[in-house]
Design a protein around this motif. Structure first.
Motif, PDB file in Angstrom:
ATOM      1  N   ARG A   3       6.582   3.967   5.476  1.00 46.20           N
ATOM      2  CA  ARG A   3       5.677   3.075   4.746  1.00 46.20           C
ATOM      3  C   ARG A   3       4.402   3.795   4.348  1.00 46.20           C
ATOM      4  O   ARG A   3       3.907   3.647   3.220  1.00 46.20           O
ATOM      5  N   CYS A   6       5.069   5.944   1.419  1.00 46.65           N
ATOM      6  CA  CYS A   6       5.131   5.160   0.183  1.00 46.65           C
ATOM      7  C   CYS A   6       3.738   4.827  -0.330  1.00 46.65           C
ATOM      8  O   CYS A   6       3.461   4.933  -1.533  1.00 46.65           O
ATOM      9  N   TYR A   7       2.854   4.434   0.584  1.00 45.47           N
ATOM     10  CA  TYR A   7       1.474   4.158   0.183  1.00 45.47           C
ATOM     11  C   TYR A   7       0.815   5.415  -0.377  1.00 45.47           C
ATOM     12  O   TYR A   7       0.084   5.369  -1.374  1.00 45.47           O
ATOM     13  N   CYS A  38      -3.761  -8.801  -5.338  1.00 43.95           N
ATOM     14  CA  CYS A  38      -3.845  -8.614  -3.875  1.00 43.95           C
ATOM     15  C   CYS A  38      -4.660  -9.724  -3.227  1.00 43.95           C
ATOM     16  O   CYS A  38      -4.303 -10.217  -2.146  1.00 43.95           O
ATOM     17  N   SER A 252       1.877  -3.810  -0.614  1.00 46.68           N
ATOM     18  CA  SER A 252       1.847  -3.065  -1.873  1.00 46.68           C
ATOM     19  C   SER A 252       2.511  -3.808  -3.016  1.00 46.68           C
ATOM     20  O   SER A 252       2.415  -3.372  -4.175  1.00 46.68           O
TER      21      SER A 252
END
Length: 332
Positions: A3, A6-7, A38, A252
């Motif tokens: 994760r 990915c960020y 967001c 995300s």
């Protein structure tokens, strides 16, 4: 670790985007809508409150920042602070009224309040009416950083957006965020454990509204104008669409949804011209006039084929790869 990678990849892509052919002004617009999505997702994804009134915070935050710069010669940082503060104040007032109901009643109350704000913006002369506020100067951030440069404005927006994203992630992972999840999953059980759901809902509504006001102020400074479309309820629908396309319940997801939809919205005219040139069918040149229809088609495809959204499907695929042979369920 996956994760975080990915960020990191997403952040690297956003940093490199202006050098890879992305127009910085369009990039600034994408980042502002990503922050808006967001903030909206903080309320919907982790509290279960579907608001159709967030456009009011976005538009009023932009109006306050733009008017402050034009009429009072506010510096950019003070204009951003004004937009955030007004968003928080409006969120506190509207949240106090709306959280007394839940479900569709909550949604309709937020919609009604947002429409009230919309008609006020039409009538108040400081907003420019149907013409909106034009020619908002970017100025110097902290008296040093020249925001007139499009790339500087883009990276300033990216820095603020990353800081807001980290703040949202901290809120979600905190005991406060866990309490929000508990209230969303089973509010009567949360009450039996000693929580006060209305207090938590009001606080998260105010936080979400404050971040939305900040997004509106950033958008006003970055694009140089504010219009009535920013405060229209359909803009709240866009935030909902970005959240669902990106992936509800993923941090995300709203960012990815904003990147996909805003890019599609701005490039669909060019795509239509390209298709018309390749196929010789003149109808494709009218695609730029059918943005809402295309958005509706994207939404229907997402709901039917990718119910978890882009990042939700990616997380599901990652879990299947990590556990290819799940343990069989015990037989009764």
């Amino acid at each position: 670790m996956t994760r975080l990678m990915c960020y990191g990849f997403l952040l690297l892509a956003l940093v490199a985007a202006p050098w890879m052919g992305l127009y910085p002004v369009l990039g600034t617009k994408i980042l502002c809508y990503a922050l808006f999505a967001c903030a909206f997702h903080l309320l919907l994804g982790y509290t279960g409150l579907a608001s159709l009134g967030h456009a009011a915070f976005l538009g009023v935050g932009g109006y306050v920042a733009g008017y402050g710069i034009k009429a009072w010669a506010l510096s950019p940082e003070l204009a951003l602070l004004a937009g955030l503060s007004v968003g928080a104040l409006m969120g506190l007032i509207m949240g106090y009224v709306s959280i007394r109901r839940s479900g569709i009643y909550f949604t309709m109350i937020t919609l009604a309040l947002a429409q009230l704000v919309y008609f006020l913006c039409v009538q108040i002369p400081q907003t420019g009416g149907e013409d909106g506020l034009q020619g908002i100067d970017r100025g110097l951030l902290f008296g040093v950083i020249d925001l007139h440069n499009d790339r500087v404005m883009y990276y300033t927006t990216l820095t603020i957006g990353v800081a807001a994203f980290l703040f949202i992630a901290r809120v979600v992972r905190s005991p406060f965020g866990q309490a929000l999840t508990a209230i969303k999953d089973n509010e009567p059980r949360a009450v039996s454990l000693g929580y006060h759901p209305d207090r938590y809902k009001l606080l998260v509504f105010t936080l979400s509204a404050a971040l939305t006001g900040l997004a509106g102020a950033l958008k006003a400074i970055g694009l140089g104008f504010v219009t009535l479309s920013d405060v229209h309820w359909m803009t709240s629908g866009h935030a909902l669409l970005m959240t669902l396309v990106g992936g509800l319940g993923t941090l995300s997801g709203p960012v990815v949804g904003a990147v996909v939809l805003v890019t599609l919205e701005n490039k669909i005219g060019e795509l239509g011209a390209l298709l018309a040139g390749v196929t010789g069918i003149g109808w494709f040149t009218t695609l730029g006039e059918s943005v809402m229809m295309i958005m509706g088609i994207v939404f229907v495809i997402c709901v039917l084929a990718f119910r978890r959204g882009i990042m939700g499907e990616f997380d599901a695929l990652r879990r299947r790869v990590r556990t290819p042979n799940p343990a069989p369920e015990p037989q009764s």
